[in-house]
Design a protein around this motif. Structure first.
Motif, PDB file in Angstrom:
ATOM      1  N   GLN A 161      -2.771  -5.335  -3.474  1.00  0.00           N
ATOM      2  CA  GLN A 161      -2.917  -6.836  -3.375  1.00  0.00           C
ATOM      3  C   GLN A 161      -1.884  -7.472  -4.507  1.00  0.00           C
ATOM      4  N   VAL A 162      -2.294  -6.936  -5.683  1.00  0.00           N
ATOM      5  CA  VAL A 162      -1.445  -7.648  -6.665  1.00  0.00           C
ATOM      6  C   VAL A 162       0.051  -7.183  -6.613  1.00  0.00           C
ATOM      7  N   GLN A 215       0.828  -1.155  -0.001  1.00  0.00           N
ATOM      8  CA  GLN A 215      -0.295  -0.014   0.147  1.00  0.00           C
ATOM      9  C   GLN A 215       0.828   1.181  -0.034  1.00  0.00           C
ATOM     10  N   ALA A 216       1.820   1.215   0.733  1.00  0.00           N
ATOM     11  CA  ALA A 216       2.645   2.266   0.951  1.00  0.00           C
ATOM     12  C   ALA A 216       3.393   2.522  -0.437  1.00  0.00           C
ATOM     13  N   ALA A 217       3.989   1.358  -1.065  1.00  0.00           N
ATOM     14  CA  ALA A 217       4.697   1.417  -2.403  1.00  0.00           C
ATOM     15  C   ALA A 217       3.756   2.135  -3.546  1.00  0.00           C
ATOM     16  N   VAL A 218       2.525   1.562  -3.449  1.00  0.00           N
ATOM     17  CA  VAL A 218       1.557   2.005  -4.465  1.00  0.00           C
ATOM     18  C   VAL A 218       1.445   3.660  -4.341  1.00  0.00           C
ATOM     19  N   GLU A 219       1.303   4.288  -3.122  1.00  0.00           N
ATOM     20  CA  GLU A 219       0.947   5.545  -2.818  1.00  0.00           C
ATOM     21  C   GLU A 219       2.398   6.387  -3.281  1.00  0.00           C
ATOM     22  N   ALA A 220       3.424   5.869  -2.785  1.00  0.00           N
ATOM     23  CA  ALA A 220       4.740   6.408  -3.133  1.00  0.00           C
ATOM     24  C   ALA A 220       4.999   6.396  -4.843  1.00  0.00           C
ATOM     25  N   SER A 221       4.686   5.691  -5.511  1.00  0.00           N
ATOM     26  CA  SER A 221       4.837   5.306  -7.051  1.00  0.00           C
ATOM     27  C   SER A 221       3.795   6.123  -7.686  1.00  0.00           C
ATOM     28  N   GLY A 222       2.662   6.511  -7.095  1.00  0.00           N
ATOM     29  CA  GLY A 222       1.698   7.119  -7.704  1.00  0.00           C
ATOM     30  C   GLY A 222       0.785   6.366  -8.550  1.00  0.00           C
ATOM     31  N   LEU A 223       0.957   4.848  -8.385  1.00  0.00           N
ATOM     32  CA  LEU A 223      -0.214   3.942  -9.297  1.00  0.00           C
ATOM     33  C   LEU A 223      -1.506   4.211  -8.636  1.00  0.00           C
ATOM     34  N   PRO A 224      -2.225   3.856  -9.414  1.00  0.00           N
ATOM     35  CA  PRO A 224      -3.934   4.154  -8.974  1.00  0.00           C
ATOM     36  C   PRO A 224      -4.131   2.959  -8.117  1.00  0.00           C
ATOM     37  N   VAL A 225      -5.320   3.260  -7.208  1.00  0.00           N
ATOM     38  CA  VAL A 225      -5.722   2.542  -6.229  1.00  0.00           C
ATOM     39  C   VAL A 225      -6.054   1.178  -6.807  1.00  0.00           C
ATOM     40  N   LYS A 226      -6.960   1.063  -7.776  1.00  0.00           N
ATOM     41  CA  LYS A 226      -7.520  -0.018  -8.545  1.00  0.00           C
ATOM     42  C   LYS A 226      -6.791  -0.179  -9.926  1.00  0.00           C
ATOM     43  N   ILE A 227      -6.630  -1.511 -10.195  1.00  0.00           N
ATOM     44  CA  ILE A 227      -6.365  -1.484 -11.634  1.00  0.00           C
ATOM     45  C   ILE A 227      -7.455  -2.496 -12.213  1.00  0.00           C
ATOM     46  N   HIS A 228      -7.312  -2.774 -13.605  1.00  0.00           N
ATOM     47  CA  HIS A 228      -8.529  -3.599 -14.050  1.00  0.00           C
ATOM     48  C   HIS A 228      -7.746  -4.761 -15.064  1.00  0.00           C
ATOM     49  N   ILE A 229      -8.672  -5.716 -15.159  1.00  0.00           N
ATOM     50  CA  ILE A 229      -8.291  -6.848 -16.185  1.00  0.00           C
ATOM     51  C   ILE A 229      -8.744  -6.263 -17.654  1.00  0.00           C
ATOM     52  N   ARG A 230      -7.754  -6.439 -18.489  1.00  0.00           N
ATOM     53  CA  ARG A 230      -7.932  -6.044 -19.929  1.00  0.00           C
ATOM     54  C   ARG A 230      -8.980  -6.988 -20.601  1.00  0.00           C
ATOM     55  N   GLY A 231      -9.772  -6.288 -21.305  1.00  0.00           N
ATOM     56  CA  GLY A 231     -10.916  -6.813 -21.842  1.00  0.00           C
ATOM     57  C   GLY A 231     -12.337  -7.288 -21.000  1.00  0.00           C
ATOM     58  N   THR A 232     -12.072  -7.168 -19.864  1.00  0.00           N
ATOM     59  CA  THR A 232     -13.321  -7.754 -18.824  1.00  0.00           C
ATOM     60  C   THR A 232     -13.638  -6.407 -17.884  1.00  0.00           C
ATOM     61  N   GLY A 233     -12.599  -5.519 -17.717  1.00  0.00           N
ATOM     62  CA  GLY A 233     -12.923  -4.561 -16.886  1.00  0.00           C
ATOM     63  C   GLY A 233     -12.908  -4.883 -15.341  1.00  0.00           C
ATOM     64  N   ILE A 275      -1.857  -8.078 -19.025  1.00  0.00           N
ATOM     65  CA  ILE A 275      -3.202  -8.601 -18.913  1.00  0.00           C
ATOM     66  C   ILE A 275      -3.872  -7.308 -18.087  1.00  0.00           C
ATOM     67  N   ILE A 276      -3.091  -6.413 -17.507  1.00  0.00           N
ATOM     68  CA  ILE A 276      -3.683  -5.236 -16.632  1.00  0.00           C
ATOM     69  C   ILE A 276      -4.032  -4.048 -17.815  1.00  0.00           C
ATOM     70  N   GLN A 277      -5.030  -3.812 -17.591  1.00  0.00           N
ATOM     71  CA  GLN A 277      -5.831  -2.678 -18.822  1.00  0.00           C
ATOM     72  C   GLN A 277      -4.766  -1.437 -18.830  1.00  0.00           C
ATOM     73  N   GLU A 278      -4.346  -1.026 -17.481  1.00  0.00           N
ATOM     74  CA  GLU A 278      -3.654   0.216 -17.558  1.00  0.00           C
ATOM     75  C   GLU A 278      -2.038  -0.078 -17.792  1.00  0.00           C
ATOM     76  N   GLY A 279      -1.643  -1.342 -18.228  1.00  0.00           N
ATOM     77  CA  GLY A 279      -0.403  -1.702 -18.158  1.00  0.00           C
ATOM     78  C   GLY A 279       0.654  -0.744 -19.000  1.00  0.00           C
ATOM     79  N   SER A 280       0.338  -0.593 -20.238  1.00  0.00           N
ATOM     80  CA  SER A 280       1.221   0.442 -20.910  1.00  0.00           C
ATOM     81  C   SER A 280       1.397   1.989 -20.309  1.00  0.00           C
ATOM     82  N   ALA A 281       0.422   2.313 -19.768  1.00  0.00           N
ATOM     83  CA  ALA A 281       0.618   3.613 -18.798  1.00  0.00           C
ATOM     84  C   ALA A 281       1.252   3.467 -17.565  1.00  0.00           C
ATOM     85  N   ILE A 282       1.359   2.515 -16.818  1.00  0.00           N
ATOM     86  CA  ILE A 282       2.085   2.154 -15.550  1.00  0.00           C
ATOM     87  C   ILE A 282       3.477   1.748 -15.601  1.00  0.00           C
ATOM     88  N   GLY A 283       3.703   0.889 -16.717  1.00  0.00           N
ATOM     89  CA  GLY A 283       4.837   0.263 -16.918  1.00  0.00           C
ATOM     90  C   GLY A 283       4.614  -1.242 -16.668  1.00  0.00           C
TER      91      GLY A 283
END
Length: 589
Positions: free
Chosen positions: A279-280, A254-272, A308-316
């Motif tokens: 957690q991931v 949780q701290a790493a997500v906040e420090a990196s600026g990742l979104p709190v939620k991510i989504h599976i490609r094609g299903t949402g 397979i993460i929808q936001e993949g290319s944007a977050i690396g």
């Protein structure tokens, strides 16, 4: 139907290698990639799942489980396809994770961790994140940045939430580890401090080494470095999450997500489908901590397994899921996504529907379908299974249509007197214009600015930066690009953008020009990666050969006309045109 079209269609599609400049067989021997090994291992896992194998790590009283057996088979298949043992261990673990296997269970015995299961299946020792490289973004760094920052912080300040001098004598695991001291205070609070420090250090190291910070890898490595110090299996106080559900990896992440600026939620490609990012990240960090020491190539494949993460290319987190059509040795999104869906209980029809939806997420849909189809066909020569069955079912209609429409167009145009070079030249011009329109729309949303248009004024090999004849012939090695873009009402003319406009703006910190280049960058990357599928060039050249043109001349003229679409040499083009010529001679109906 005209014989020429049939001959050209059959020749162009005879081998997957005929429709790409990538060297597919080389990817089966450990030379720079092992993406086909991932396709094959995904099929191995999928077949085991269909046998009803138990896809969970549990603290059961048995020396070997179904997951152990499947891990051995997946690792073996990856190594047979050229993967280094550590790379095989890591990628097998991630495939099993996406298929639905949990990453850890038990305490203290049996304490099973997915990364350790696959590492032992590969027969390799454990490693540390300090010697683990990131994915290559031209340059790369390692987890040493996170480890160094964390240990410097441990040396310079006191990070535990209490004074350790006051710990009770003899206070071991039961008093500290399995009570409020550890679970409510030490592990979650220290873990979050360490992960935040490590993640920020990774971001700084990326920047200092001339790269944009990769949020995904920074958070993963920051979390992994922290989990090498704190208790990686402990449950935490209920203020952090439910008992028997939330462990230290997620709270630390949780701290790493906040420090990196990742979104709190991510989504599976094609299903949402929505996933908690922490957690991931925590799950994958536990895998990284335990699976050994992969190479840069292994980390490239690890990144693509996350695409397979929808936001993949944007977050690396991987690029092969789109929207770009990048070189085929990256592409593993479809088998990984199909495996994930099978693990969720999806039918083949449902998997096919989702895969079809993901094809629409690329700037060039026909090229994406072709790339996916080629790899599925090639992967079937290594390991057949339900995933490649589904992927072929999803892509064959679109692939067939893409080849047929181009064959018919080329035949009709040449029948009316157009030369092969004129036909391919028109197709290339149309592709560039279509790509510019698609990117303008997409980047308007991404940048929240009005990109009225992107217009490529001139695109060809030879920017003048290199004088070697090879670079002058092949677009990817020395591309000349003049492009004009209109943003929020202002027109930007970017001349010789890669050799002149971009480096000058960067060295002079000209943010306005850099922002304009950012708006057109995805289109430029797609052009530089042209040839990942040589669909347009190969089909047209095969039609010309089937219509009586000398096969060698057809290949030569097609390559000259497709001086952008064939960004790299395409030795298989001659084989395809010769086959079209030979097939035509053999047709007697």
């Amino acid at each position: 139907m005209e014989k020429e079209i049939i001959a050209a269609f059959r020749a162009a599609t005879a081998k997957p290698d005929y429709l790409t400049v990538d060297k597919l067989d080389a990817g089966l021997g450990g030379w720079g990639a092992f993406n086909l090994g991932i396709w094959a291992a995904a099929n191995v896992i999928a077949k085991e799942m269909k046998k009803g194998k138990h896809m969970k790590l549990e603290p059961s009283d048995e020396p070997h489980t179904d997951v152990d057996e499947i891990a051995r088979k997946a690792v073996k298949k990856l190594m047979e396809c050229g993967a280094d043992p550590a790379n095989a261990a890591l990628c097998a673990a991630v495939l099993l994770y996406w298929s639905g296997v949990n990453v850890q269970c038990g305490m203290p015995c049996p304490n099973r961790k997915l990364g350790a299961v696959t590492r032992m299946a590969a027969g390799i020792p454990s490693g540390r994140v300090s010697s683990m490289p990131t994915e290559k973004q031209n340059n790369k760094i390692s987890g040493f940045a996170a480890t160094l920052a964390i240990y410097n912080a441990l040396d310079q300040e006191h990070l535990a939430p209490y004074d350790s001098e006051f710990l009770p004598l003899g206070a071991g695991g039961p008093i500290i580890g399995h009570s409020a001291i550890g679970e409510d205070h030490l592990f979650p609070k220290l873990g979050q401090k360490l992960a935040g420090i490590g993640t920020k250090a990774m971001m700084k190291a990326y920047t200092s080494a001339g790269m944009r910070p990769n949020k995904w890898f920074s958070a993963l490595f920051g979390t992994t470095a922290a989990l090498e110090i704190i208790h990686p299996d402990a449950y935490v106080g209920e203020e952090f999450g439910s008992f028997l559900v939330t462990r230290t990896p997620e709270t630390t992440a949780q701290a790493a997500v906040e420090a990196s600026g990742l979104p709190v939620k991510i989504h599976i490609r094609g299903t949402g489908e929505e996933l908690r990012t922490a957690q991931v990240v925590g799950d994958l960090a536990i895998i990284l901590k335990d699976s050994g020491t992969p190479t840069v190539v292994g980390m490239i494949m690890f990144a693509e397994l996350c695409s397979i993460i929808q936001e993949g290319s944007a977050i690396g987190a991987g690029r092969s899921g789109g929207p770009l059509v990048i070189p085929l040795h990256h592409w593993v999104t479809s088998p990984t996504l199909a495996l994930y869906l099978q693990g969720k209980g999806a039918s083949q029809e449902e998997i096919v529907a989702v895969l079809n939806k993901t094809m629409d997420m690329h700037f060039q849909r026909d090229q994406a379908i072709t790339a996916t189809n080629l790899l599925a066909r090639k992967a079937e020569t290594v390991e057949k299974g339900p995933l490649t069955d589904a992927i072929l079912a999803a892509t064959e209609p679109g692939f067939t249509n893409a080849v047929a429409t181009r064959a018919i167009y080329a035949y009709t145009e040449m029948k009316q007197g157009k030369t092969l070079q004129e036909v391919i030249g028109a197709i290339q011009k149309k592709l560039i214009a279509s790509l510019a329109d698609s990117v303008a729309k997409a980047m308007s949303k991404r940048l929240n600015r009005e990109i009225e248009y992107i217009r490529f004024k001139e695109v060809r090999p030879g920017s003048g930066r290199r004088t070697h004849s090879f670079a002058q012939r092949h677009f990817a090695f020395d591309a000349y690009i003049d492009v004009e873009v209109k943003i929020d009402g202002k027109v930007y003319s970017l001349d010789n953008v890669l050799a002149k406009a971009a480096p000058e703006a960067l060295m002079q910190t000209d943010k306005e020009t850099i922002d304009a280049i950012s708006a057109v960058s995805p289109a430029i990357i797609d052009l530089l990666c042209s040839g990942a599928t040589s669909l347009d060039t190969t089909v047209c050249a095969c039609v010309a050969a089937a219509m009586g043109m000398d096969p060698k001349e057809a290949a030569k003229e097609a390559a000259a006309a497709a001086n952008v679409m064939l960004a790299l040499p395409a030795p298989s083009l001659k084989k395809a045109t010769q086959l079209a010529f030979d097939i035509m001679k053999g047709l007697d109906f």
